[in-house]
Design an enzyme around this catalytic site. Sequence first.
Site, PDB file in Angstrom:
ATOM      1  N   GLY A  30       0.841  -1.190   0.000  1.00 36.16           N
ATOM      2  CA  GLY A  30       0.000   0.000   0.000  1.00 36.16           C
ATOM      3  C   GLY A  30       0.874   1.237   0.000  1.00 36.16           C
ATOM      4  O   GLY A  30       1.746   1.393   0.850  1.00 36.16           O
ATOM      5  N   VAL A  34      -0.456   7.004   4.033  1.00 34.48           N
ATOM      6  CA  VAL A  34       0.386   6.481   5.106  1.00 34.48           C
ATOM      7  C   VAL A  34       1.599   5.737   4.541  1.00 34.48           C
ATOM      8  O   VAL A  34       2.716   5.883   5.030  1.00 34.48           O
ATOM      9  CB  VAL A  34      -0.424   5.553   6.042  1.00 34.48           C
ATOM     10  CG1 VAL A  34       0.476   4.952   7.109  1.00 34.48           C
ATOM     11  CG2 VAL A  34      -1.564   6.318   6.686  1.00 34.48           C
ATOM     12  N   ARG A  66      -0.262   1.143  -7.802  1.00 33.30           N
ATOM     13  CA  ARG A  66       0.282   2.258  -8.588  1.00 33.30           C
ATOM     14  C   ARG A  66       1.325   3.009  -7.759  1.00 33.30           C
ATOM     15  O   ARG A  66       1.338   2.907  -6.531  1.00 33.30           O
ATOM     16  CB  ARG A  66      -0.837   3.207  -9.026  1.00 33.30           C
ATOM     17  CG  ARG A  66      -1.598   3.901  -7.885  1.00 33.30           C
ATOM     18  CD  ARG A  66      -2.866   4.563  -8.387  1.00 33.30           C
ATOM     19  NE  ARG A  66      -3.855   3.556  -8.787  1.00 33.30           N
ATOM     20  CZ  ARG A  66      -4.615   2.868  -7.899  1.00 33.30           C
ATOM     21  NH1 ARG A  66      -4.472   3.070  -6.598  1.00 33.30           N
ATOM     22  NH2 ARG A  66      -5.501   1.980  -8.312  1.00 33.30           N
ATOM     23  N   ILE A 154       0.013   9.023  18.305  1.00 37.81           N
ATOM     24  CA  ILE A 154       0.031   8.953  19.774  1.00 37.81           C
ATOM     25  C   ILE A 154       0.359   7.524  20.204  1.00 37.81           C
ATOM     26  O   ILE A 154      -0.327   6.593  19.784  1.00 37.81           O
ATOM     27  CB  ILE A 154      -1.341   9.358  20.364  1.00 37.81           C
ATOM     28  CG1 ILE A 154      -1.754  10.748  19.864  1.00 37.81           C
ATOM     29  CG2 ILE A 154      -1.303   9.308  21.883  1.00 37.81           C
ATOM     30  CD1 ILE A 154      -3.183  11.120  20.238  1.00 37.81           C
ATOM     31  N   LYS A 223     -11.568   2.084  16.972  1.00 42.30           N
ATOM     32  CA  LYS A 223     -10.415   2.402  17.837  1.00 42.30           C
ATOM     33  C   LYS A 223     -10.733   2.074  19.292  1.00 42.30           C
ATOM     34  O   LYS A 223      -9.879   1.580  20.031  1.00 42.30           O
ATOM     35  CB  LYS A 223     -10.055   3.870  17.682  1.00 42.30           C
ATOM     36  CG  LYS A 223      -9.587   4.224  16.268  1.00 42.30           C
ATOM     37  CD  LYS A 223      -9.577   5.738  16.048  1.00 42.30           C
ATOM     38  CE  LYS A 223      -9.198   6.089  14.631  1.00 42.30           C
ATOM     39  NZ  LYS A 223      -9.482   7.513  14.330  1.00 42.30           N
TER      40      LYS A 223
END
Lengths: 454, 454
Positions: A30, A34, A66, A154, A223
């Site tokens: 990926g 990020v 890509r 964090i 989360k």
Amino acid sequence: MSATIEQTTPATTPDTSGESRRAVRIGICGLGTVGSGTVNVMARNRDEIAARCGRPVEIVQIGARRDNPACDTSGVDVSREIFDVAANPEVDVLVELIGGTTVARELVLAAIASGKHVVTANKALIAEHGNELFAAAAEKGVTIAYEAAVAGGIPIIKSLREGLVGNRIQWLAGIINGTGNYILTEMREKGRSFEEALRQAQDLGYAEADPTFDVEGIDAAHKLVIMASLAFSMPLAFDKVYTEGISGVSSEDIRYADELGYRIKHLGIARGTEKGVELRVHPTLIPQRRLIANVNGVMNAILVSGDAVGPTLYYGAGAGAEATASAVIADIVDVARTLESRPEERVPLAGVARGSQGGTRVLPMDEVVTSYYLRISAHDKPGVMSQVASICSDQGISIEALIQHEPAEGEALVPVVILTSRAREARLREAVAQIEALDTVEGEVVRIRVEPLG
Amino acid sequence: MSATIEQTTPATTPDTSGESRRAVRIGICGLGTVGSGTVNVMARNRDEIAARCGRPVEIVQIGARRDNPACDTSGVDVSREIFDVAANPEVDVLVELIGGTTVARELVLAAIASGKHVVTANKALIAEHGNELFAAAAEKGVTIAYEAAVAGGIPIIKSLREGLVGNRIQWLAGIINGTGNYILTEMREKGRSFEEALRQAQDLGYAEADPTFDVEGIDAAHKLVIMASLAFSMPLAFDKVYTEGISGVSSEDIRYADELGYRIKHLGIARGTEKGVELRVHPTLIPQRRLIANVNGVMNAILVSGDAVGPTLYYGAGAGAEATASAVIADIVDVARTLESRPEERVPLAGVARGSQGGTRVLPMDEVVTSYYLRISAHDKPGVMSQVASICSDQGISIEALIQHEPAEGEALVPVVILTSRAREARLREAVAQIEALDTVEGEVVRIRVEPLG
């Protein structure tokens, strides 16, 4: 005061251990925001990272459909087929940054099957498939690191799982969706409506074209269950989270909350009780004096209360290319340092040794006890207050504060704002139903939970 | 919504690794506040700690001159001679909680010599003798853990050394002395004088009979150099810290700072610059909107800015028996988990592999560049402002804000408050000397540094 440290201190004697260790070989899948951020930061801080890790850390392969002009991949083998990375015997650690829960799940399982450690920033994947993935990793004696899955840069996973390891966590409450916090901050500071603030968040790229995931609390729920599983040594229970979004929060309520000394924040809350663990995401009134009530814009913060340490707070950027990369790299270094360690020498990925995890009960919302902010639209008739008060007292709910506001221009209805005592949700719901049934009351009663976080 | 998690998840399959590992044997030296807190929390959370550590953690010996009724040591071998613990072959990890830098240093060296790992909460010991102790530990292949030495229960050492490992730290600024922060908070919120606030801190047990250590910034300097050594991969340089206390801060200045939108906090600041690392402890004006400006009472907080993650903040109790015990136990578990690991598989105690640490230059204060808050007592004569302004401009310092206050009751002198632009300390000092020499100015000019922390 002399200006330099001339004396070479003992700590600067030639290295005897680090140099002997081979480079750890990273495969990144990926190359979006990020992914490119991770490639850039690893290149920029390459020497510092190697010195801290005690061995070089090298990206040997990238799997991406890509290229991404935001980063330089020259010198790295780039494959258009991400599963090549999972199968590559030259890769020690696979970094999953493709997102989603279908292909990502297969990719991670394939990496584990081929004995690779995994680092992922994928909150949905861990929240929804973590139990399965952790078991597969444990069987193979590899680890899955997921610091970047919660609150971006964090180090909250590390703090919960290692830094507070001596504590029984009592509760945690977090602003863990930057988009939602940005919208609520704009509504309060600029008096904007939810729709206006959302549109602006979209213009600035903070919110997706379809904002459901952020504003309805699904992202926060992902989360929250990850943090709760570590805090309460329980399996990941995404399907058990109560989730309520912020689309119903009005600037009017934000203003009234201010008058009462509160801020409205979208919180993910996990609390341990004798009957089970509360898992809930919803708009919440917090006393203004609390530090977390002053966390604004896209920033995230998590307040964690332990029986020994008391309240602690962790604040920073919850998203963004390099902030998230910071967490991905921290995980990579943890894995790299212990690449040859025995599994039991690593921090257990579920927070506790296998077999020590309980099947902790999640408390149904009906049993949750909180205070409430209620806004009632009432006809300005005598007696309505006493009716409301008696309905509440019948349910064992007392009224802590009551403000009757002036009706809006040309409005016959009077907004009545109430802060209630702590009560069980079921009783509160019953009281609200009865209040809404009063012929002196119009429409639905606005209800927002209140948490002292003290 | 179903209320329970019945399905036993894979993560709850019987343990295969943890059970096989023998208990880690802890020896605790010192049974004061932190020692008794550690004994209590380890007993109370024994099962949780074992589950997270993957093996039992047992206190097998305590070395203390006297018992402490605050904790139950029954069943533990208690020796009146702390060096017995360092020599005890049954002890894997020695926990140094006696304080001081003489006997404690000998004790830690003795423990290292006999191949024990060390956990300490002793900031003075690490700050002043850490370079020597780290070298000794590295030679023996053991570790020294010191999370509890900085900011009590806040996992700041772990966050700096592991959580932010991918970053170049740009700067950090911390409220790292609870006593000083309590005093400044009382002065601001209750309008008390420094002396009154100090006396109250003493009555409440927050401050020692001799408060020098806290209010003059020595304690903060100890903590600052420990954080700076990790943030900037430099040797511990306690003797290089510029230290200025809070005894000179007046409630008048706190009030004027408020008017200008600032709070006065006692900060420990470390900043990386091209010419060297700034290491300084002093009262500081911080914009009110910064989260850290709202950290009040005895609480601690550290703001850390990294090139990838941006600003992050860590908040919690900086002292207290159980808050500090929380950090001590986190260190014990880290050491226990990796007891049999090879040294290079552990987090390097100085943050980087041996030999990778630089002899980083500490920037002399003359070269430090900051803004300044100045308070001048001037005779209310025409021309004084233009004199001050021209002195500043001659030094290349511009005036960002200027407030001329009314003279106090029956006072001839006018308090003039100035916020300057950023300037080198040397130039500021020269300008202040010239201002003090003006015959229209009385006494010394009050000077407090200003940090935007943005």
